[in-house]
Enzyme design. Structure first.
Site, PDB file in Angstrom:
ATOM      1  CG  MET A   1      -2.198  -0.976   0.953  1.00 58.54           C
ATOM      2  SD  MET A   1      -3.221  -0.798   2.272  1.00 58.54           S
ATOM      3  CE  MET A   1      -2.617  -1.375   3.732  1.00 58.54           C
ATOM      4  CB  CYS A   2       0.049   4.737  -0.634  1.00 58.37           C
ATOM      5  SG  CYS A   2      -0.775   4.251  -2.317  1.00 58.37           S
ATOM      6  CD  GLN A   3       5.325   3.396   3.621  1.00 55.58           C
ATOM      7  OE1 GLN A   3       5.747   4.176   4.403  1.00 55.58           O
ATOM      8  NE2 GLN A   3       4.691   2.354   3.950  1.00 55.58           N
TER       9      GLN A   3
END
Length: 262
Positions: A1-3
Site C-alpha cells: 500500500m501507499c505511504q
C-alpha cells in the site's frame, strides 16, 4: 500500500530531514514507485506538487529537498497503485477548496465501491478510490455546515462519522489538512511522534543520517510528525485506531488529550 507523511507545527518548520528518509521509500527502500506528491501550506496558501515518477529517482523530489521549504502543515504521499493508472492525476495529495481554504488529502489503503455522490459539489478528476473518498468527506462537510466553517470539534465529529461509513468498504488510513489543522485517521498503520523541548537526537531508518534537533530548534518550537511507519529511532506511537484526530499548533485536539512521547 501507499505511504503517508504529515507534519503540523506551532511555527513554520522544515521537514527536509524526515523527507530524506521518507522519499527513499518510493522505489529504493520500499516498493512504492508509482508517483509521489506533496502539499506545503505557507502564508501564500497551498503549494501543491505531484509527480508520476518514483520519489527516490525524481529530480523534482531532489529539488524539493534542496529548497528546504518551511510550513506549518505539510502532507507528503508516495504511491503504490492499486486503483487508477500511473498518471499525475492519480497522484496524492489531492487538493480542493472549501470555506475559503485549500484542503489537501492523502490516503493509504483500498476502498471498494466508494460513492462520492453524483450530485455533490466536489467531483473526482482521476480514477482512484482515494480521490472519491476525499470528495465524499468534503461533500459531507459542505452539506452539513453550508458555506461557513463550524467550530473544530464539529468538523472532527462530521469527519469521524463519514470516515466510519467509508471504512466499511476497506482500509481507510488518511491525513488531511486545510493549512490550519491536520486531521489524521488510522485504520491499520499510522504512527506519530512529537518533537518539542527538550529536543533530542534522531537517526533515520532508511538512510545513514543523524540530527541533533536541539541545534536546529528554539525552546518554543513544537511539531507533530505522522507517518505510515516510523522514520527514525525516536519513540513513535500508533495513533488511536478508527477515529479522526486533529492537530493544531503542534498538539492534538481531543476530548482527552493524548500523551505524547517526546
Amino acid at each position: 500500500m501507499c505511504q503517508l507523511l504529515a507534519m503540523n507545527s506551532f511555527k513554520p518548520a522544515r521537514l527536509d530531514f524526515s523527507l530524506a528518509g521518507f522519499l527513499r521509500r518510493g522505489g529504493e527502500t520500499g516498493e512504492h514507485a508509482d508517483g509521489w506528491g506533496a502539499a506545503f501550506f505557507g502564508e501564500e496558501g497551498c503549494r501543491h506538487i505531484i509527480d508520476e515518477q518514483a520519489s527516490a529517482r525524481s529530480p523534482l523530489a531532489q529539488a524539493v529537498q534542496q529548497q528546504a521549504v518551511s510550513a506549518c502543515n505539510i502532507i507528503v504521499h508516495i504511491r503504490k497503485a492499486t486503483r487508477g493508472a500511473v498518471t499525475s492525476e492519480n497522484c496524492h495529495p489531492f487538493v480542493r477548496k472549501l470555506w475559503g481554504r485549500e484542503w489537501a488529502f492523502a490516503h493509504n489503503g483500498t476502498l471498494e465501491q466508494v460513492d462520492a455522490s453524483a450530485t455533490g459539489h466536489f467531483r473526482a478528476v482521476g480514477q482512484t478510490d482515494s480521490e472519491l473518498a476525499f470528495c465524499s468527506l468534503l461533500n459531507a462537510l459542505r452539506e452539513e455546515f453550508g458555506e461557513q466553517a463550524p467550530e473544530l470539534q464539529a468538523q472532527i465529529d462530521c469527519l469521524d462519522a463519514v470516515s466510519a461509513k467509508l471504512a466499511r468498504h476497506g482500509s481507510f488510513n488518511f491525513v488531511m489538512s486545510n493549512g490550519e489543522t491536520l486531521f489524521a485517521r488510522r485504520a491499520t498503520e499510522l504512527s506519530y511522534v512529537q518533537r518539542a523541548y527538550p529536543f533530542g537526537c534522531a537517526r533515520l531508518l532508511d538512510c545513514a543520517m543523524n540530527i541533533d534537533f536541539a541545534r536546529h530548534n528554539h525552546l518554543d518550537d513544537r511539531m507533530v510528525i505522522v507517518a505510515t511507519a516510523p522514520l527514525t529511532d525516536e519513540a513513535w506511537q500508533p495513533l488511536p485506531q478508527g477515529e479522526v484526530i486533529a492537530f493544531q499548533r503542534g498538539m492534538a485536539h481531543t476530548a482527552s488529550p493524548m500523551q505524547f512521547a517526546v
